[in-house]
Design a protein around this motif. Structure first.
Motif, PDB file in Angstrom:
ATOM      1  N   LYS A 149       0.871  -1.168   0.000  1.00 53.20           N
ATOM      2  CA  LYS A 149       0.000   0.000   0.000  1.00 53.20           C
ATOM      3  C   LYS A 149       0.910   1.220   0.000  1.00 53.20           C
ATOM      4  O   LYS A 149       1.869   1.290   0.778  1.00 53.20           O
ATOM      5  CB  LYS A 149      -0.903   0.007   1.227  1.00 53.20           C
ATOM      6  CG  LYS A 149      -1.913  -1.112   1.222  1.00 53.20           C
ATOM      7  CD  LYS A 149      -2.809  -1.042   2.442  1.00 53.20           C
ATOM      8  CE  LYS A 149      -3.786  -2.191   2.442  1.00 53.20           C
ATOM      9  NZ  LYS A 149      -4.659  -2.150   3.630  1.00 53.20           N
ATOM     10  N   ASN A 160       1.473   5.507  -0.010  1.00 57.22           N
ATOM     11  CA  ASN A 160       0.990   6.861   0.215  1.00 57.22           C
ATOM     12  C   ASN A 160       1.548   7.740  -0.890  1.00 57.22           C
ATOM     13  O   ASN A 160       2.740   7.683  -1.198  1.00 57.22           O
ATOM     14  CB  ASN A 160       1.444   7.393   1.580  1.00 57.22           C
ATOM     15  CG  ASN A 160       0.763   6.682   2.723  1.00 57.22           C
ATOM     16  OD1 ASN A 160      -0.372   6.236   2.605  1.00 57.22           O
ATOM     17  ND2 ASN A 160       1.460   6.576   3.838  1.00 57.22           N
ATOM     18  N   ALA A 161       0.686   8.555  -1.458  1.00 63.34           N
ATOM     19  CA  ALA A 161       1.062   9.411  -2.580  1.00 63.34           C
ATOM     20  C   ALA A 161       1.866  10.622  -2.123  1.00 63.34           C
ATOM     21  O   ALA A 161       1.771  11.064  -0.978  1.00 63.34           O
ATOM     22  CB  ALA A 161      -0.197   9.889  -3.305  1.00 63.34           C
ATOM     23  N   LYS A 188      -8.055  12.533  -0.979  1.00 60.32           N
ATOM     24  CA  LYS A 188      -6.601  12.520  -0.826  1.00 60.32           C
ATOM     25  C   LYS A 188      -6.243  13.325   0.419  1.00 60.32           C
ATOM     26  O   LYS A 188      -6.699  14.451   0.594  1.00 60.32           O
ATOM     27  CB  LYS A 188      -5.903  13.101  -2.059  1.00 60.32           C
ATOM     28  CG  LYS A 188      -6.164  12.307  -3.327  1.00 60.32           C
ATOM     29  CD  LYS A 188      -5.602  10.917  -3.195  1.00 60.32           C
ATOM     30  CE  LYS A 188      -5.890  10.077  -4.413  1.00 60.32           C
ATOM     31  NZ  LYS A 188      -5.430   8.712  -4.230  1.00 60.32           N
ATOM     32  N   SER A 216      -1.402  14.175  -7.408  1.00 56.39           N
ATOM     33  CA  SER A 216      -1.038  13.159  -6.410  1.00 56.39           C
ATOM     34  C   SER A 216      -0.285  12.072  -7.164  1.00 56.39           C
ATOM     35  O   SER A 216      -0.809  11.489  -8.105  1.00 56.39           O
ATOM     36  CB  SER A 216      -2.264  12.601  -5.691  1.00 56.39           C
ATOM     37  OG  SER A 216      -3.097  11.864  -6.540  1.00 56.39           O
ATOM     38  N   TRP A 217       0.965  11.876  -6.775  1.00 52.24           N
ATOM     39  CA  TRP A 217       1.816  10.874  -7.421  1.00 52.24           C
ATOM     40  C   TRP A 217       1.582   9.549  -6.705  1.00 52.24           C
ATOM     41  O   TRP A 217       2.144   9.295  -5.637  1.00 52.24           O
ATOM     42  CB  TRP A 217       3.272  11.303  -7.356  1.00 52.24           C
ATOM     43  CG  TRP A 217       3.587  12.511  -8.194  1.00 52.24           C
ATOM     44  CD1 TRP A 217       2.708  13.387  -8.758  1.00 52.24           C
ATOM     45  CD2 TRP A 217       4.882  12.984  -8.555  1.00 52.24           C
ATOM     46  NE1 TRP A 217       3.376  14.367  -9.447  1.00 52.24           N
ATOM     47  CE2 TRP A 217       4.715  14.148  -9.335  1.00 52.24           C
ATOM     48  CE3 TRP A 217       6.165  12.537  -8.283  1.00 52.24           C
ATOM     49  CZ2 TRP A 217       5.781  14.863  -9.850  1.00 52.24           C
ATOM     50  CZ3 TRP A 217       7.231  13.251  -8.793  1.00 52.24           C
ATOM     51  CH2 TRP A 217       7.035  14.398  -9.585  1.00 52.24           C
ATOM     52  N   GLU A 218       0.768   8.700  -7.288  1.00 56.40           N
ATOM     53  CA  GLU A 218       0.311   7.468  -6.663  1.00 56.40           C
ATOM     54  C   GLU A 218       1.369   6.371  -6.641  1.00 56.40           C
ATOM     55  O   GLU A 218       1.432   5.581  -5.708  1.00 56.40           O
ATOM     56  CB  GLU A 218      -0.943   6.957  -7.379  1.00 56.40           C
ATOM     57  CG  GLU A 218      -2.094   7.941  -7.379  1.00 56.40           C
ATOM     58  CD  GLU A 218      -2.654   8.203  -6.000  1.00 56.40           C
ATOM     59  OE1 GLU A 218      -2.824   7.225  -5.232  1.00 56.40           O
ATOM     60  OE2 GLU A 218      -2.941   9.369  -5.684  1.00 56.40           O
ATOM     61  N   LEU A 219       2.158   6.291  -7.682  1.00 52.69           N
ATOM     62  CA  LEU A 219       3.221   5.287  -7.803  1.00 52.69           C
ATOM     63  C   LEU A 219       4.447   6.005  -8.333  1.00 52.69           C
ATOM     64  O   LEU A 219       4.478   6.412  -9.494  1.00 52.69           O
ATOM     65  CB  LEU A 219       2.798   4.171  -8.769  1.00 52.69           C
ATOM     66  CG  LEU A 219       3.850   3.108  -9.075  1.00 52.69           C
ATOM     67  CD1 LEU A 219       4.115   2.250  -7.843  1.00 52.69           C
ATOM     68  CD2 LEU A 219       3.401   2.235 -10.230  1.00 52.69           C
ATOM     69  N   SER A 220       5.441   6.199  -7.469  1.00 52.25           N
ATOM     70  CA  SER A 220       6.586   7.000  -7.881  1.00 52.25           C
ATOM     71  C   SER A 220       7.857   6.622  -7.131  1.00 52.25           C
ATOM     72  O   SER A 220       7.857   6.470  -5.915  1.00 52.25           O
ATOM     73  CB  SER A 220       6.277   8.481  -7.616  1.00 52.25           C
ATOM     74  OG  SER A 220       7.424   9.264  -7.823  1.00 52.25           O
ATOM     75  N   SER A 270       6.759   7.604  -3.529  1.00 59.25           N
ATOM     76  CA  SER A 270       5.709   6.894  -2.806  1.00 59.25           C
ATOM     77  C   SER A 270       6.309   6.303  -1.531  1.00 59.25           C
ATOM     78  O   SER A 270       7.430   5.801  -1.542  1.00 59.25           O
ATOM     79  CB  SER A 270       5.145   5.754  -3.657  1.00 59.25           C
ATOM     80  OG  SER A 270       4.552   6.244  -4.825  1.00 59.25           O
ATOM     81  N   LYS A 303       0.118   9.209 -11.793  1.00 57.34           N
ATOM     82  CA  LYS A 303      -0.381  10.326 -11.003  1.00 57.34           C
ATOM     83  C   LYS A 303      -1.782  10.722 -11.427  1.00 57.34           C
ATOM     84  O   LYS A 303      -2.204  10.472 -12.553  1.00 57.34           O
ATOM     85  CB  LYS A 303       0.548  11.520 -11.111  1.00 57.34           C
ATOM     86  CG  LYS A 303       0.832  12.024 -12.504  1.00 57.34           C
ATOM     87  CD  LYS A 303       1.755  13.233 -12.446  1.00 57.34           C
ATOM     88  CE  LYS A 303       2.686  13.346 -13.611  1.00 57.34           C
ATOM     89  NZ  LYS A 303       3.506  14.550 -13.570  1.00 57.34           N
ATOM     90  N   PHE A 304      -2.501  11.321 -10.484  1.00 62.11           N
ATOM     91  CA  PHE A 304      -3.776  11.963 -10.758  1.00 62.11           C
ATOM     92  C   PHE A 304      -3.499  13.448 -10.850  1.00 62.11           C
ATOM     93  O   PHE A 304      -2.726  13.996 -10.061  1.00 62.11           O
ATOM     94  CB  PHE A 304      -4.791  11.713  -9.646  1.00 62.11           C
ATOM     95  CG  PHE A 304      -5.250  10.290  -9.525  1.00 62.11           C
ATOM     96  CD1 PHE A 304      -5.629   9.551 -10.632  1.00 62.11           C
ATOM     97  CD2 PHE A 304      -5.313   9.681  -8.288  1.00 62.11           C
ATOM     98  CE1 PHE A 304      -6.065   8.241 -10.517  1.00 62.11           C
ATOM     99  CE2 PHE A 304      -5.745   8.377  -8.156  1.00 62.11           C
ATOM    100  CZ  PHE A 304      -6.121   7.659  -9.272  1.00 62.11           C
TER     101      PHE A 304
END
Length: 131
Positions: free
Chosen positions: A6, A8-9, A27, A37-41, A48, A87-88
């Motif tokens: 899991k 965190n952005a 968020k 929001s960088w969800e996977l980085s 992340s 990202k969103f």
């Protein structure tokens, strides 16, 4: 043992952002506006953070370094950084002009790989445009 991570952005407060990521997508951040929001980085400008299990509190990059790059797949280049950034974006206003160079130019001038983009528009106002 591998398990679902899991994450965190990381959040960005660019001038063109809005409040929908916080207000409508729940968020958790105090920044205003919330442009991205960088969800996977694994990017050094916003990594992340793992929020569960043995690696809780560590960055995704630290996790990959600890467990080995095989965790990102057998086809991923072993000599490059993690190649995905998800990202969103909440673009309440027009985005700034962006230029994304290829790998050769980016490595020479920026010290990192270039960037290829793909957008999936989840929602837009009737007058929204992509140029």
């Amino acid at each position: 043992m591998l398990y679902p991570l899991k994450l965190n952005a990381a959040f960005k407060d660019y001038l063109w952002g809005g409040t929908r990521l916080r207000d409508e997508f729940n968020k958790q951040t105090d920044i205003d506006p919330v442009a991205e929001s960088w969800e996977l980085s694994c990017h050094h400008d916003g990594e992340s953070i793992i929020s569960n299990g043995e690696f809780s509190g560590k960055t995704l990059a630290q996790y990959i370094k600890t467990v080995g790059k095989d965790v990102i797949g057998t086809k991923a280049p072993k000599d490059k950084d993690f190649p995905i950034l998800i990202k969103f974006i909440d673009a309440k206003q027009s985005l700034s002009v962006q230029v994304h160079p290829d790998d050769k130019y980016a490595l020479l001038h920026e010290g990192e790989s270039g960037k290829t983009e793909m957008w999936y528009v989840m929602d837009a106002t009737p007058d929204a445009t992509l140029i």
